[in-house]
Design an enzyme around this catalytic site. Sequence first.
Site, PDB file in Angstrom:
ATOM      1  CE  LYS A   1     -22.790   5.415 -26.267  1.00 42.16           C
ATOM      2  NZ  LYS A   1     -23.793   5.515 -27.031  1.00 42.16           N
TER       3      LYS A   1
ATOM      4  NE  ARG B   1     -26.607   5.909 -21.053  1.00 47.53           N
ATOM      5  CZ  ARG B   1     -26.188   4.918 -21.864  1.00 47.53           C
ATOM      6  NH1 ARG B   1     -25.022   4.293 -21.591  1.00 47.53           N
ATOM      7  NH2 ARG B   1     -26.856   4.812 -22.960  1.00 47.53           N
TER       8      ARG B   1
ATOM      9  NE  ARG C   1     -27.116  -2.089 -31.447  1.00 54.69           N
ATOM     10  CZ  ARG C   1     -26.917  -1.275 -30.516  1.00 54.69           C
ATOM     11  NH1 ARG C   1     -25.826  -0.511 -30.241  1.00 54.69           N
ATOM     12  NH2 ARG C   1     -27.832  -0.689 -29.635  1.00 54.69           N
TER      13      ARG C   1
ATOM     14  NE  ARG D   1     -28.510  -2.886 -26.724  1.00 58.87           N
ATOM     15  CZ  ARG D   1     -27.753  -1.850 -26.697  1.00 58.87           C
ATOM     16  NH1 ARG D   1     -26.427  -1.795 -26.854  1.00 58.87           N
ATOM     17  NH2 ARG D   1     -28.336  -0.834 -25.917  1.00 58.87           N
TER      18      ARG D   1
ATOM     19  NE  ARG E   1     -31.119   2.564 -26.525  1.00 58.97           N
ATOM     20  CZ  ARG E   1     -30.887   1.737 -27.275  1.00 58.97           C
ATOM     21  NH1 ARG E   1     -31.734   0.958 -27.773  1.00 58.97           N
ATOM     22  NH2 ARG E   1     -29.583   1.439 -27.669  1.00 58.97           N
TER      23      ARG E   1
HETATM   24  P1  AP5 Z   1     -22.915   1.216 -31.990  1.00 61.67           P
HETATM   25  O1  AP5 Z   1     -21.496   1.032 -32.033  1.00 61.67           O
HETATM   26  O2  AP5 Z   1     -23.482  -0.378 -31.545  1.00 61.67           O
HETATM   27  O3  AP5 Z   1     -23.400   2.101 -31.286  1.00 61.67           O
HETATM   28  P2  AP5 Z   1     -23.393   2.634 -29.649  1.00 61.67           P
HETATM   29  O4  AP5 Z   1     -23.037   4.152 -29.649  1.00 61.67           O
HETATM   30  O5  AP5 Z   1     -22.533   1.532 -28.903  1.00 61.67           O
HETATM   31  O6  AP5 Z   1     -25.074   2.358 -29.175  1.00 61.67           O
HETATM   32  P3  AP5 Z   1     -25.652   1.733 -28.006  1.00 61.67           P
HETATM   33  O7  AP5 Z   1     -27.153   1.640 -28.532  1.00 61.67           O
HETATM   34  O8  AP5 Z   1     -24.953   0.620 -27.629  1.00 61.67           O
HETATM   35  O9  AP5 Z   1     -25.811   2.710 -27.143  1.00 61.67           O
HETATM   36  P4  AP5 Z   1     -26.690   2.989 -25.954  1.00 61.67           P
HETATM   37  O10 AP5 Z   1     -25.785   4.187 -25.119  1.00 61.67           O
HETATM   38  O11 AP5 Z   1     -27.918   3.403 -26.179  1.00 61.67           O
HETATM   39  O12 AP5 Z   1     -26.666   1.630 -25.142  1.00 61.67           O
HETATM   40  P5  AP5 Z   1     -26.111   0.834 -24.087  1.00 61.67           P
HETATM   41  O13 AP5 Z   1     -25.776  -0.500 -24.065  1.00 61.67           O
HETATM   42  O14 AP5 Z   1     -25.130   1.806 -23.540  1.00 61.67           O
HETATM   43  O15 AP5 Z   1     -23.398   1.196 -33.550  1.00 61.67           O
HETATM   44  C1  AP5 Z   1     -24.658   1.088 -33.648  1.00 61.67           C
HETATM   45  C2  AP5 Z   1     -24.958   0.499 -35.280  1.00 61.67           C
HETATM   46  O16 AP5 Z   1     -24.239   1.435 -36.056  1.00 61.67           O
HETATM   47  C3  AP5 Z   1     -23.816  -0.828 -35.142  1.00 61.67           C
HETATM   48  O17 AP5 Z   1     -24.737  -1.789 -36.130  1.00 61.67           O
HETATM   49  C4  AP5 Z   1     -22.931  -0.434 -36.132  1.00 61.67           C
HETATM   50  O18 AP5 Z   1     -22.351  -1.412 -36.984  1.00 61.67           O
HETATM   51  C5  AP5 Z   1     -23.445   0.865 -36.917  1.00 61.67           C
HETATM   52  N1  AP5 Z   1     -22.412   1.925 -36.888  1.00 61.67           N
HETATM   53  C6  AP5 Z   1     -21.523   2.361 -35.868  1.00 61.67           C
HETATM   54  N2  AP5 Z   1     -20.819   3.357 -36.589  1.00 61.67           N
HETATM   55  C7  AP5 Z   1     -21.059   3.738 -37.860  1.00 61.67           C
HETATM   56  C8  AP5 Z   1     -20.918   4.448 -39.078  1.00 61.67           C
HETATM   57  N3  AP5 Z   1     -19.848   5.501 -38.699  1.00 61.67           N
HETATM   58  N4  AP5 Z   1     -21.465   4.398 -40.116  1.00 61.67           N
HETATM   59  C9  AP5 Z   1     -22.646   3.708 -40.118  1.00 61.67           C
HETATM   60  N5  AP5 Z   1     -22.832   2.636 -39.104  1.00 61.67           N
HETATM   61  C10 AP5 Z   1     -22.246   2.611 -38.102  1.00 61.67           C
HETATM   62  O19 AP5 Z   1     -27.104   1.179 -22.744  1.00 61.67           O
HETATM   63  C11 AP5 Z   1     -28.379   0.428 -22.933  1.00 61.67           C
HETATM   64  C12 AP5 Z   1     -29.225   0.740 -21.704  1.00 61.67           C
HETATM   65  O20 AP5 Z   1     -28.542   0.356 -20.519  1.00 61.67           O
HETATM   66  C13 AP5 Z   1     -29.572   2.192 -21.593  1.00 61.67           C
HETATM   67  O21 AP5 Z   1     -30.654   2.555 -22.248  1.00 61.67           O
HETATM   68  C14 AP5 Z   1     -29.819   2.291 -19.909  1.00 61.67           C
HETATM   69  O22 AP5 Z   1     -30.900   1.756 -19.498  1.00 61.67           O
HETATM   70  C15 AP5 Z   1     -28.567   1.418 -19.445  1.00 61.67           C
HETATM   71  N6  AP5 Z   1     -27.476   2.128 -19.133  1.00 61.67           N
HETATM   72  C16 AP5 Z   1     -26.279   1.759 -19.766  1.00 61.67           C
HETATM   73  N7  AP5 Z   1     -25.322   2.786 -19.115  1.00 61.67           N
HETATM   74  C17 AP5 Z   1     -25.840   3.395 -18.285  1.00 61.67           C
HETATM   75  C18 AP5 Z   1     -25.560   4.482 -17.428  1.00 61.67           C
HETATM   76  N8  AP5 Z   1     -24.048   4.909 -17.450  1.00 61.67           N
HETATM   77  N9  AP5 Z   1     -26.306   5.159 -16.683  1.00 61.67           N
HETATM   78  C19 AP5 Z   1     -27.513   4.577 -16.534  1.00 61.67           C
HETATM   79  N10 AP5 Z   1     -28.058   3.660 -17.342  1.00 61.67           N
HETATM   80  C20 AP5 Z   1     -27.218   3.123 -18.132  1.00 61.67           C
END
Ligand code: AP5
Length: 215
Positions: free
Chosen positions: A13, A88, A127, A161, A172
Site C-alpha cells: 500500500k 480498517r 523493509r 520500524r 498484524r
Molecule cells: P509496503 O508498501 O511498505 O507495504 P504496506 O502495505 O504499506 O505495509 P505496512 O506494513 O506499512 O502496512 P500495515 O498496514 O501493517 O502498517 P501501517 O503503517 O498502516 O511494502 C512492504 C515491503 O515490500 C517494502 O519493502 C516494499 O519495497 C516491498 N514490496 C512492495 N510491493 C512489492 C511487490 N509487488 N513485490 C515485491 N516487494 C514489494 O500500520 C501500522 C500500525 O499502526 C498498525 O499495526 C496499527 O497498530 C496502527 N494503525 C494504522 N492505521 C490504523 C487504523 N486505520 N486503525 C487502527 N490502527 C491503525
Amino acid sequence: MNIILLGPPGAGKGTQAQRLVEKFGMRQLSTGDMLRAAVKAGTPVGLQAKAVMERGELVSDEIVSALIGEELDAMGPDTGAIFDGYPRTAAQVESLDKLLADRGRTLDHVIELEVDEDALVERICGRFTCANCGKGYHDKFEQPKQPGVCDKCGSTEFKRRPDDNEETVRTRMAEYRAKTAPILPIYDARGIVTRVNGMADIDHVTAAIERTMAG
Ligand code: AP5
C-alpha cells in the site's frame, strides 16, 4: 479522485501510494505514518498508540478517524486523497463516509492488493526507509541504486520500524483477517472494488492501479 488502497501488512500500500503521489500529485493519507509521527513527537495520541502499535493491534477508531479528518482539512479541495491503511474496521468505514460527505468528496475506487500471506513476512522484515525523506526500500526487492545512498534525497541514514518483526507481523495479519477483510463486502456492494495482483512486481502493480484509475 479519492481512492483506498486496501491489503494486509506488507501488501504494498505504502509503496504504491508513494508512486501515485509522485505521478499524480495526490496526497497519501497513511494513518500508520501519522501515528508513528505522533509517537515520535510524544503527543497524547502518540503516548496512547505506542504500546498498541508495538503489539501489532489496532489503535482506537476515534483516534485514527480524527487524524484523517485533520489531514483532509489541511488539503486543498482539488487534491485527490489516497487512503493508505484506513479504513480498517466497519466503524472506520462509517466515519470515512461521513468525513468525505462533510467535505463534498466522494470515494472513487477501493483497490484491494491481493497477496500471498506467506510472502509478507519476508517483505516486511526486509523493509527499510530513508530516515530523511521516507522513501521506502527493501533488502531484496527495491534496493537504492547506489548502496547506502537514498535515490531520492541522497541521505545515507536509513531506519527500520519497531513493529517489523515476525511475531508482531503475525498479530498484524490476524488483526487484518479479523477486522479489516470483513469491510470489503461493504465496498463490494457499492461496486467500487478492483482487485489487483499484489504479487506481481512493483511496476506491474502500479500499472494495474493506474489502469483502474483511468478506467
Ligand atoms: P509496503 O508498501 O511498505 O507495504 P504496506 O502495505 O504499506 O505495509 P505496512 O506494513 O506499512 O502496512 P500495515 O498496514 O501493517 O502498517 P501501517 O503503517 O498502516 O511494502 C512492504 C515491503 O515490500 C517494502 O519493502 C516494499 O519495497 C516491498 N514490496 C512492495 N510491493 C512489492 C511487490 N509487488 N513485490 C515485491 N516487494 C514489494 O500500520 C501500522 C500500525 O499502526 C498498525 O499495526 C496499527 O497498530 C496502527 N494503525 C494504522 N492505521 C490504523 C487504523 N486505520 N486503525 C487502527 N490502527 C491503525
